[in-house]
Structures are given as C-alpha cells and as structure tokens.
Design an enzyme around this catalytic site. Sequence first.
Site, PDB file in Angstrom:
ATOM      1  CG  MET A 285      39.946 -39.160  45.155  1.00  0.00           C
ATOM      2  SD  MET A 285      39.637 -37.564  45.697  1.00  0.00           S
ATOM      3  CE  MET A 285      37.735 -37.441  45.305  1.00  0.00           C
TER       4      MET A 285
ATOM      5  CE  LYS B 266      42.042 -28.987  45.989  1.00  0.00           C
ATOM      6  NZ  LYS B 266      41.430 -29.310  45.092  1.00  0.00           N
TER       7      LYS B 266
ATOM      8  CG  ASP C 153      42.683 -30.166  38.293  1.00  0.00           C
ATOM      9  OD1 ASP C 153      42.306 -29.183  38.838  1.00  0.00           O
ATOM     10  OD2 ASP C 153      41.475 -30.968  38.409  1.00  0.00           O
TER      11      ASP C 153
HETATM   12  N1  SAH Z   1      36.387 -35.340  38.341  1.00  0.00           N
HETATM   13  C1  SAH Z   1      36.791 -36.494  38.155  1.00  0.00           C
HETATM   14  C2  SAH Z   1      37.476 -37.070  39.300  1.00  0.00           C
HETATM   15  C3  SAH Z   1      38.272 -36.326  40.242  1.00  0.00           C
HETATM   16  S1  SAH Z   1      38.672 -37.269  41.569  1.00  0.00           S
HETATM   17  C4  SAH Z   1      36.327 -37.388  37.163  1.00  0.00           C
HETATM   18  O1  SAH Z   1      35.071 -37.078  36.811  1.00  0.00           O
HETATM   19  O2  SAH Z   1      36.716 -38.524  36.800  1.00  0.00           O
HETATM   20  C5  SAH Z   1      40.224 -38.133  41.172  1.00  0.00           C
HETATM   21  C6  SAH Z   1      40.056 -39.478  40.914  1.00  0.00           C
HETATM   22  O3  SAH Z   1      39.204 -39.744  40.077  1.00  0.00           O
HETATM   23  C7  SAH Z   1      41.145 -40.487  41.306  1.00  0.00           C
HETATM   24  O4  SAH Z   1      41.689 -40.422  42.582  1.00  0.00           O
HETATM   25  C8  SAH Z   1      40.795 -41.820  40.489  1.00  0.00           C
HETATM   26  O5  SAH Z   1      39.998 -42.376  41.432  1.00  0.00           O
HETATM   27  C9  SAH Z   1      39.695 -41.110  39.607  1.00  0.00           C
HETATM   28  N2  SAH Z   1      40.294 -41.130  38.283  1.00  0.00           N
HETATM   29  C10 SAH Z   1      40.595 -39.951  37.437  1.00  0.00           C
HETATM   30  N3  SAH Z   1      40.949 -40.187  36.074  1.00  0.00           N
HETATM   31  C11 SAH Z   1      41.205 -41.504  36.366  1.00  0.00           C
HETATM   32  C12 SAH Z   1      41.464 -42.236  35.243  1.00  0.00           C
HETATM   33  N4  SAH Z   1      41.992 -41.904  34.096  1.00  0.00           N
HETATM   34  N5  SAH Z   1      41.696 -43.649  35.475  1.00  0.00           N
HETATM   35  C13 SAH Z   1      41.349 -44.174  36.649  1.00  0.00           C
HETATM   36  N6  SAH Z   1      40.928 -43.232  37.741  1.00  0.00           N
HETATM   37  C14 SAH Z   1      40.828 -42.097  37.650  1.00  0.00           C
END
Ligand code: SAH
Length: 267
Positions: free
Chosen positions: A177, A64, A43
């Site tokens: 998100m 994406k 990603d």
């Molecule tokens: N699979 C990922 C989530 C993907 S969706 C997980 O389990 O964390 C992407 C969203 O995840 C972002 O828009 C945000 O809301 C959150 N996110 C991912 N990494 C983050 C981080 N280091 N700090 C804060 N929010 C995060």
Amino acid sequence: MSRPAEQRSAGKVWLVGAGPGAVDLLTVRAVRLLGEADVVLHDALIGDDVLLLAPQAKLIAVGKRCGKQSTAQRFINQKLIHAALTHTRVVRLKGGDPMLFGRAQEEMDALAAAGIDYEVVPGITAASAASAQIRVSLTRRGIARSVALLTPRAGEGEHPSQALRANADTPTLALYMASHESMAIARELMSYGRDPATPVVVVENASHPTSREAFTTLQGLAEQPVGALLGTAGILEGPVLVMLGEVFLEALQQHTPFWQGDSASAA
Ligand code: SAH
C-alpha cells in the site's frame, strides 16, 4: 455484543487467503472451502475466475479501498456476523494472505465476540508472488538475512513514519500500500541513511498476465511516481508492491533503468 453460548450460531466462518491473483495460486484447501461455501464475502480485488470456484455460493462484495477505513471495517464485521448467523458455511475471502495487512484481527475479534467459530486459511502474500515473478530471493546468504513486510499507511493512533524509521536498515523491504506515497517514502528512507543507490523493484499486479515491473534505485523512486516508472502514461491498473534492497542489484543491472528513459531505449 457477545452472545450467550446456547444462542451460538450454527454457522462457521473461514477467513481464506485468495493469494495474489492467479487462480492456480490458491491453496487446495481454499478451493475446497470455496466449493463448499454457502456464502462468500470477498474483497474488491478478488478476480471473477477465483469467484467462479464458488458457483453455488451467494457472493457479497465487501471491498473497501482507501479512506473511511474504520467505518467500512465495522460494516464488514457486521456483514460477516450476519452471514454466519444466517448461513452454515461462510468464506471470508481476502487477497494474498489474510493475516498480512488484511484487517483479519478485527474480523476475528468481532467473530469471537459474537460467539462465532472461525478458522484461518493462509494464502500466498504479494511479496512472495512478486519475488517469484522477478526470480529474486528476498533473503540471500551474506546479503539479506531479514525481510520486513511493512506499510506506510498508518492506522488510528499510529505515526506513518514509525514503520519506515524502524526498518530503514532492514536488508530487504517489501512495502505494501505504498504506491501513492512512494516518492515521499523514498526520500524518507534516504533521510534515515538508506543508500540512494539501493536497488528498487516495483511490481504491479504480481502473478497476473497483465503484470508490469519497473527497476530503479531509491533515488529514482524519489524522483518519479510509480505510475511513471511502470510506463503507460502512469495509470495504475492493479495493486503495486514496492520492494528494495541489495538482493535486487543483479535484477536492476539486467534492466534498463526507466529513469534513463527514452534516450536509453531509443539508442
Ligand atoms: N493480504 C494481502 C495484502 C493486502 S494490502 C497480501 O498478503 O498480499 C493490499 C496491498 O497488497 C496492495 O496495496 C499492494 O501493495 C499489495 N498487493 C496485493 N496483491 C498484489 C499483487 N498481485 N501485486 C502487487 N502487489 C499486491
């Protein structure tokens, strides 16, 4: 496009969670698989320090961001299948935990339909990283016995408000998100009866050295975009998690709420 069993590829795919960003929050298994991979499809948000764990592998960015989701996902599925047909060990590296808001089901379904073997390696999700960073447990005896991980972003055929309405009373919410729609989300949760005084924590880039945090209330979240809550001219540099619930009350009390702004910090 399923393939007959005798034509199955020799390649195998591992859907691997990369965790929230800090390289030492990968699992030992993820590190081993990266070191053995022939090709890594990753990603956009995966850091270079994580990709350095696969120096021998061909790296393919398939990130994406928002918009054109379904076309982009079909394209990723095709790239993944192609990689498995042309390589032996394929790692599909996804931020956080692959099984949360990562379109993992679509990729697994596409692999299964193509007759390609796969495994999933869990990762640390953003909510776990953010709660660890701010040192607040998402569950707490007597206050929060349940947590909802949800996104206001709607998929095809879904209504964006459904997840919010259904979880408006869940003691602790972690909103993925959600940064662009945070003001509308806050107003909507209040319209479903959530207390405007509910403590809110916003964490950008959880687990990174550059992480920023903001503490406010649901009312405060309704009044300012998260970029403004986090400071520095409102520019968001990384992914943002919005969390809310009574478990964050002490954390909120310990921080000067940002919406009291300059007058409070100048005092
Ligand atoms: N699979 C990922 C989530 C993907 S969706 C997980 O389990 O964390 C992407 C969203 O995840 C972002 O828009 C945000 O809301 C959150 N996110 C991912 N990494 C983050 C981080 N280091 N700090 C804060 N929010 C995060």
